[in-house]
Design a protein around this motif. Structure first.
Motif, short mmCIF file in Angstrom:
data_model
loop_
_atom_site.label_atom_id
_atom_site.label_comp_id
_atom_site.label_asym_id
_atom_site.label_seq_id
_atom_site.Cartn_x
_atom_site.Cartn_y
_atom_site.Cartn_z
N ASN A 1 0.73 -1.24 0.00
CA ASN A 1 -0.12 0.18 0.14
C ASN A 1 0.98 1.25 0.14
N GLY A 2 2.15 1.09 -0.45
CA GLY A 2 3.35 2.20 -0.22
C GLY A 2 3.36 2.85 -1.68
N HIS A 3 2.20 2.70 -2.56
CA HIS A 3 2.49 3.41 -3.86
C HIS A 3 2.29 5.19 -3.79
N ASP A 4 1.63 5.40 -2.74
CA ASP A 4 1.42 7.01 -2.74
C ASP A 4 2.73 7.48 -2.38
N ARG A 5 3.36 6.95 -1.11
CA ARG A 5 4.60 7.35 -0.52
C ARG A 5 5.67 7.46 -1.50
N LEU A 6 5.76 6.19 -2.35
CA LEU A 6 7.04 6.23 -3.33
C LEU A 6 6.84 7.28 -4.58
N LEU A 7 5.38 7.38 -4.79
CA LEU A 7 5.23 8.23 -5.95
C LEU A 7 5.22 9.67 -5.51
N ALA A 8 5.18 10.12 -4.06
CA ALA A 8 5.14 11.22 -3.75
C ALA A 8 6.79 11.79 -3.66
N ILE B 1 16.42 8.26 -7.55
CA ILE B 1 15.31 8.05 -8.36
C ILE B 1 15.43 6.38 -8.69
N LYS B 2 16.59 5.90 -8.94
CA LYS B 2 16.83 4.71 -9.19
C LYS B 2 16.54 3.80 -8.11
N GLN B 3 16.78 4.37 -7.13
CA GLN B 3 16.31 3.41 -5.84
C GLN B 3 14.69 3.50 -5.56
N ILE B 4 14.17 4.46 -5.95
CA ILE B 4 12.58 4.47 -5.63
C ILE B 4 12.07 3.48 -6.76
N ASP C 1 26.84 12.95 -19.14
CA ASP C 1 26.95 11.55 -18.90
C ASP C 1 25.65 11.72 -17.71
N ALA C 2 25.27 12.62 -16.91
CA ALA C 2 24.41 12.70 -15.85
C ALA C 2 23.28 12.87 -16.41
N VAL C 3 23.00 13.77 -17.43
CA VAL C 3 21.69 13.88 -18.23
C VAL C 3 21.36 12.32 -18.89
N ALA C 4 22.13 11.95 -19.32
CA ALA C 4 21.90 10.79 -20.19
C ALA C 4 21.38 9.56 -19.14
N ASN C 5 22.03 9.63 -18.02
CA ASN C 5 21.44 8.66 -16.85
C ASN C 5 20.14 9.09 -16.50
N LEU C 6 19.74 10.21 -16.52
CA LEU C 6 18.33 10.66 -15.95
C LEU C 6 17.44 10.14 -17.33
N ARG C 7 17.65 10.18 -18.46
CA ARG C 7 17.14 9.75 -19.53
C ARG C 7 16.76 8.24 -19.31
N HIS C 8 17.82 7.66 -18.99
CA HIS C 8 17.67 6.11 -18.76
C HIS C 8 16.67 5.94 -17.76
N VAL C 9 16.89 6.65 -16.76
CA VAL C 9 15.76 6.45 -15.68
C VAL C 9 14.47 6.49 -15.92
N ALA C 10 14.15 7.70 -16.87
CA ALA C 10 13.00 8.02 -17.32
C ALA C 10 12.34 6.77 -18.40
N ALA C 11 13.33 6.03 -19.09
CA ALA C 11 13.01 4.91 -19.95
C ALA C 11 12.23 3.73 -18.99
N ASP C 12 13.32 3.80 -18.10
CA ASP C 12 12.72 2.58 -17.12
C ASP C 12 11.61 2.90 -16.53
N LEU C 13 11.28 4.19 -16.04
CA LEU C 13 9.99 4.40 -15.43
C LEU C 13 8.87 4.15 -16.41
N LEU C 14 8.99 4.54 -17.60
CA LEU C 14 8.04 4.47 -18.63
C LEU C 14 7.79 3.03 -19.01
N SER C 15 8.74 2.08 -18.89
CA SER C 15 8.48 0.74 -19.33
C SER C 15 7.90 0.08 -18.13
#
Length: 913
Positions: free
Chosen positions: A16-23, A50-53, A102-116
Motif C-alpha cells: 500500500n506504499g504506492h502513494d509514498r513512493l510516488l510522492a 530516483i533509481k532506488q525508488i 553523462d548525468a543527463v543521459a543517466n536521467l534519460r535512462h531512468v525516465a525510460a525505465d520508469l515509462l517501461s
C-alpha cells in the motif's frame, strides 16, 4: 536453488506504499525541473535516488490501477522533458563546466525505465512504441557518448519491447521508422564493440522492417555501405571479402528501393547511392583480381544513360584495367581511347594507362598493342624514344621463355609497326639519330632469334625492316652489306628438305603360339627370341602387338617387360621408354585385380624419370607434357578407385606417385599441376590415417614424420595458389589432417596456428570449423584452446550469414560452454557468463521458433543452476549474476512461463533475505 528445488510461489500481496513512493518520485523530478539544480553532482545524486525508488516501485508491479499507471507515465514524461530542457540550455550556453552529458543521459535512462514500468496504459495510443522510443533515444545518447555497453542495453530493451508487437498492424510511418532505427542503432553499437557478426545479423533482420518505403531502403543501404567502408579501412586478411558482402547487400537494397520511390528526387537520390556503391564494388573486385565482376559493374553503371546513367571519370580506368586482367585487349583499347575524351581524367593518368596496357599485352596482345600505338599517333604527341620502347617491348628478348610460335607472332606485329609511315616519320632528322640506331638493334636482334630457330621466312622479313632504319650513307655501308649477306642465307635456308625413316618386322613363329592360346610357350619364345643373332628390339614390339590382338594380355606384358631391359644400357631405341611403360599399364588395366602390377610399373616409371631426367624420359614440348600427364592421371585414378574400395595401402602408394608425377614438370600448367600435386599429397595422408583405423595399428614414428613432410609440401603449394582456384574442401582436408598429425607430435602451438590460418582464409566454411571444433574438444589428443577458437570462429561465421542456421548456432554455443566449463572450471567464470550473455543477445528479437526451443531451455536452466553453488557459499553477487542471466533467457523461450514465474518469486525472496 535448482529449478527442481524451487517451491511453489506464494500469493503476491501488493504494498500500500504506492502513494509514498510516488510522492518521493514527484519531489525528486521537481528538483530536476529546477534550473538551480543543474550541476553534475546534483544530477548524479538525483538519478541515483530516483533509481532506488524505481527499484522499490518495480517490486510492487504489475499495477492493476490504470490511473496509477497513467500517473507513472506522466512522471516519466516530466523527467524526460526536463532532460531535454537541460540539454537545450547547455547547447545555448555552451558551458561545459556546468553541464554533464553523462548525468543527463543517466536521467534519460531512468525516465525510460520508469515509462517501461507503467507498461500498457488505457487511453494512450501505442504505449509500447513510446516506451521503446525512450529506450532508443537514450541508447543513441549513450552511443554518442561512447558508452557502448549502456547503449547496447537500451537498444536490447527496446528490441525486446517491440518484438512482442504484431508489426503487420503498425501503419504509422514514424512508428515503422522507429522499428527500423532500433535495429540499425543496435547494429551500429555492436560494430563499435567489435561484434561485427552480430552487427551484420541485426542488419539482416532489419530487412523485414522496410515496409516498402523508400526512406527505409535508403537508411539501411547507407548503414551497410558505412560498415563496408569501415571494413576496408582495417587492412585485415578478410577485409575485402567482408566489405564486398556488405556492399552487395547495400546494392540490393538500392535496387529494391528504386521500385518504391515515388518522386523524381527520391529516384535521383537512391540512384546516386546505387552508383556510388557499384563504384566501390568495382574497385574491390579489381583489387581482388575478379575482372569479370568489374566489367559487369561498369556495364550496369553505364546502362540507361538516357535516364541518368553514371558517367563518373573513374569508370574507364576501372574498365580498362579489368579488360587487361582478362586479356581482352580490344576492349581495353576502346576504354583507353575513351579516356582521352573525358576532361575529368588528367593527361598523366591516361598516358600511364597506355603504358600499363602495353606492359600487359604481351604475346597475346601484340597485334592489339600495335594498333593502339598507331592509333595514338594521330591524336597525341609520341616520341621516337617511345616507339623504340614499344617495339622492344613487343619483340621481347631471347630467353623470355616464349614459344617459337609466340616469337613469330610478335615479330609480325613489330614488322607492321616499324614499317608504318607515321612511325618512320618519327625517326627523320639528326635529332633522332640515337633512336634510329636503337631501333635497328632491336629489329636485328629479333631477326637473329628467328634465324637461329630456322624460321627463315620471318627472319628475312625482319632483317628487311631493320634496313629501313639504316640511312644511305657511307657510315652505314658496312651494316647494309651485312644485312644483304644475312638475307641471302635466309633465302637459301628455305630450300632445305626433311628426311624420314620407318621399320617393318615380322615374327611368324611367335604368332603360331598365340593362335594356339599357349601363353607359356609364347613367353618362352620371347625369351628365346632375345638371344638370336639377328634379334632387334622391334621383334618384341611386334610380339606385344600380336599378343594383345589375340587377347593374350600376359604375353603382351611379358614382351614389353623384356623390352624395358634394353633401355638401361643407354643405347638409342626406336620407341621411347615412356611409351612402352604406358602400353604395359594400358594392357594391365583391361583386367581387374592388377592394381599391384600397375603400381610396380608406375614406380619403375618414376624411378627412371629420376635416373635420366624428365626431358629424356617424357620428351619435350606438347608430346612430353601429354606423357607426363597420362602417368599422373592414371596414378590419381587408381589411387581414388582404391580408396573407394577401401584398399587404403594401395591408395596411399598410388596417390603418392601421383603427387610426384604431377610435380615433375608443369610447362605452362604450373597452377593446374600444383593443385593436383597438393590434392594428391593431402589425400595420401588421409589414406595413411584411414589405413591405420582399418588395421587398428597406430602409425609408427617414421610414418608420422613422412605424413608431416607430405603435408608441409602441400602447405607450401596452398600458400602459393591464388584464392580464386582454392578448393574449400581441399583446404579443410589439409587443415584437418595437419591438425591430426601435429597432435600426434604434441605440437599444440602448430595446431593453433593451422586452425587460425584456416579460419582467416576465404575457403573457410562454418560447418568445417564446427567439425574442427568438435574434433579438438574430444578424444585422447583434445586441444581446448583450438576447440574454443574454432567454435568461436564458427559462431561468428554462422551469425554473419543472411539467414543463420540457428540449430548449428545453438550447438556451437552449447559446445563452447562445455569446453570452457570442462577445461577452465571455475577459474574463468566471466568467460562462461559471457557466452550465456552472447546467446541471450542472439535470441533477442528473433521470431518464435527461429532459435531451437530445447536449446533455449537448456541455456536458461543451466545458467540458473550455476547459481546454486554461489548461493550455498554465500557468494551473493555471483549468484545474482547467474540468476539474472537464467531469468533473461527464459523470457526469450516459449513455454518457460511457469519457470520464469518461479524464478522471479525466488529472486524476490532471495533479495529480501
Amino acid at each position: 536453488m535448482r529449478i527442481a528445488e524451487i517451491s511453489s510461489p506464494d500469493i503476491r500481496h501488493q504494498s500500500n506504499g504506492h502513494d509514498r513512493l510516488l510522492a518521493q518520485l514527484d519531489s525528486l523530478i521537481k528538483q530536476t525541473e529546477n534550473r538551480s539544480h543543474t550541476n553534475p553532482e546534483t544530477l548524479t545524486t538525483l538519478a541515483s535516488d530516483i533509481k532506488q525508488i524505481l527499484t522499490q516501485l518495480s517490486q510492487l508491479a504489475p499495477f492493476s490501477s490504470n490511473s496509477l499507471k497513467l500517473y507513472i507515465w506522466k512522471l516519466s514524461y516530466r523527467l524526460w522533458n526536463s532532460c531535454v530542457d537541460l540539454s537545450n540550455a547547455a547547447s545555448i550556453s555552451r558551458s561545459s563546466s556546468a553541464f554533464s552529458p553523462d548525468a543527463v543521459a543517466n536521467l534519460r535512462h531512468v525516465a525510460a525505465d520508469l515509462l517501461s514500468l507503467a507498461a500498457d496504459v488505457s487511453g494512450i495510443p501505442s504505449p509500447a512504441i513510446k516506451s521503446a522510443s525512450f529506450y532508443f533515444k537514450t541508447g543513441v545518447v549513450w552511443h554518442d557518448l561512447k558508452k557502448y555497453d549502456l547503449a547496447s542495453g537500451c537498444f536490447e530493451k527496446a528490441t525486446e519491447i517491440v518484438s512482442k508487437l504484431d508489426i503487420s498492424r503498425i501503419s504509422d510511418s514514424d512508428e515503422r521508422k522507429l522499428l527500423l532505427d532500433i535495429n540499425i542503432a543496435r547494429s551500429r553499437t555492436a560494430w563499435e564493440v567489435l561484434e561485427q557478426n552480430l552487427a551484420i545479423t541485426l542488419l539482416n533482420r532489419a530487412k523485414c522492417l522496410l515496409f516498402g518505403l523508400f526512406e527505409h531502403h535508403k537508411s539501411l543501404a547507407n548503414q551497410y555501405l558505412t560498415f563496408a567502408k569501415s571494413a576496408l579501412s582495417k587492412n585485415e586478411t578478410n577485409s575485402l571479402n567482408d566489405a564486398l558482402k556488405l556492399m552487395n547487400e547495400a546494392l540490393e537494397l538500392c535496387e529494391k528501393g528504386l521500385g518504391e520511390a515515388r518522386t523524381r528526387e527520391e529516384t535521383t537520390e537512391l540512384k546516386g547511392l546505387k552508383f556510388k556503391t557499384l563504384r566501390f564494388i568495382s574497385a574491390i573486385h579489381l583489387q581482388k583480381g575478379e575482372y569479370e565482376s568489374v566489367i559487369k559493374c561498369v556495364r550496369v553503371l553505364r546502362e540507361g544513360s538516357f535516364d541518368g546513367g553514371d558517367h563518373h571519370a573513374s569508370l574507364p580506368v576501372l574498365a580498362m584495367k579489368a579488360w587487361l586482367g582478362l586479356g581482352r585487349y580490344n576492349e581495353a583499347e576502346l576504354e583507353l581511347r575513351g579516356m582521352v575524351e573525358i576532361k575529368g581524367i588528367p593527361e598523366c593518368i591516361w598516358v600511364s594507362a597506355v603504358e600499363a596496357y602495353f606492359q600487359a599485352a604481351g604475346t597475346a596482345g601484340a597485334e592489339t598493342a600495335k594498333g593502339v600505338f598507331l592509333g595514338l599517333l594521330g591524336r597525341c604527341h609520341v616520341s621516337a624514344k617511345a616507339a623504340v620502347r614499344m617495339a622492344h617491348r613487343v619483340a621481347g628478348d631471347e630467353g623470355d621463355g616464349v614459344s617459337e610460335a609466340a616469337v613469330k607472332l610478335r615479330a609480325k606485329a613489330v614488322a607492321e609497326l616499324v614499317s608504318d609511315e607515321r612511325v618512320l616519320a618519327l625517326f627523320v632528322g639528326d635529332a633522332a639519330a640515337k633512336e634510329r640506331i636503337a631501333m635497328h638493334a632491336v629489329l636485328w636482334n629479333c631477326a637473329s632469334i628467328l634465324f637461329r630457330s630456322k624460321d627463315y621466312e620471318a627472319s628475312a622479313e625482319m632483317f628487311e625492316k631493320s634496313m629501313l632504319y639504316l640511312p644511305f650513307d657511307v657510315e652505314n655501308r658496312i651494316l647494309r652489306a651485312k644485312s644483304f649477306r644475312v638475307l641471302c642465307l635466309c633465302y637459301l635456308g628455305l630450300s632445305l628438305i626433311d628426311r624420314a625413316q620407318e621399320y617393318i618386322t615380322e615374327a611368324e613363329k611367335f604368332k603360331i603360339y598365340l593362335q594356339k592360346n599357349d601363353q607359356e610357350g609364347a613367353i618362352n619364345q620371347i625369351l628365346a627370341m632375345t638371344i638370336c643373332l639377328d634379334f632387334t628390339t622391334d621383334f618384341l614390339s611386334l610380339a606385344a602387338h600380336e599378343a594383345v590382338a589375340c587377347q593374350a594380355l600376359s604375353v603382351g606384358v611379358a614382351a614389353l617387360s623384356n623390352l624395358l631391359n634394353f633401355y638401361t644400357s643407354g643405347k638409342p631405341m626406336p620407341t621411347k621408354e615412356v611409351v612402352v611403360l604406358r602400353t604395359i599399364v594400358t594392357i594391365l588395366t583391361q583386367e581387374t585385380g592388377n592394381e599391384s602390377e600397375v603400381l610396380k610399373y608406375m614406380k619403375r616409371a618414376h624411378a627412371r624419370t629420376s635416373e635420366i631426367g624428365a626431358n629424356c624420359f617424357f620428351g619435350t614440348e606438347e608430346a612430353g607434357r601429354r606423357e607426363q600427364n597420362w602417368l599422373a592421371v592414371m596414378s590419381w585414378n587408381f589411387g581414388t578407385n582404391c580408396g573407394k574400395e577401401k584398399k587404403y595401402e594401395l591408395c596411399m602408394e598410388f596417390l603418392r606417385l601421383a603427387s610426384e608425377f604431377y610435380g615433375i614438370r608443369v610447362d605452362g600448367q604450373v597452377e593446374e599441376n600444383s593443385i593436383m600435386v597438393c590434392k594428391s599429397l593431402i589425400l595420401t595422408v588421409s589414406a595413411m590415417i584411414a589405413s591405420e583405423n582399418q588395421k587398428q595399428i597406430a602409425l609408427t614414428n617414421n610414418e608420422v614424420k613422412q605424413a608431416l613432410e607430405l603435408l608441409d609440401r602441400a602447405g607450401k603449394i596452398l600458400t602459393s595458389l591464388s584464392t580464386g582456384i582454392l578448393d574449400p574442401d581441399l583446404f579443410f582436408l589439409y587443415t584437418f589432417n595437419a591438425y591430426d598429425i601435429q597432435g600426434r607430435l604434441g605440437n599444440s602451438e602448430s595446431q593453433q596456428l593451422l586452425v587460425k590460418s584456416y579460419a582467416s582464409s576465404k575457403a573457410c566454411k562454418p560447418e568445417y570449423l564446427l567439425q574442427i571444433g568438435l574434433a579438438a574438444s574430444q578424444g585422447p589428443r583434445s586441444n581446448p584452446q583450438v576447440a574454443a577458437f574454432a567454435l568461436n570462429e564458427c559462431l561468428s561465421a554462422l551469425l554473419s550469414c543472411p539467414s543463420p542456421d540457428y540449430q548449428n548456432v545453438a550447438l556451437t554455443v552449447r559446445k563452447l560452454i562445455a569446453v570452457a566449463s570442462i577445461h577452465k572450471g571455475d577459474t574463468d567464470d566471466d568467460a562462461v557468463h559471457g557466452m550465456y550473455k552472447q546467446a541471450y543477445r542472439i535470441m533477442v528479437g528473433l521470431k518464435e521458433g527461429e532459435f531451437p526451443s530445447e536449446e533455449g531451455k537448456w541455456l536458461a536452466m543451466t545458467a540458473w543452476n550455476r547459481a546454486a553453488m554461489p548461493v550455498r557459499l554465500g557468494q551473493i553477487d555471483l549468484a545474482k549474476k547467474w540468476m539474472n542471466v537464467g531469468l533473461e533467457l527464459t523470457k526469450q523461450v516459449v513455454g518457460m512461463e511457469n519457470y520464469r514465474s518461479c524464478m522471479e518469486d525466488f529472486i524476490s525472496r532471495f533479495e529480501k533475505k
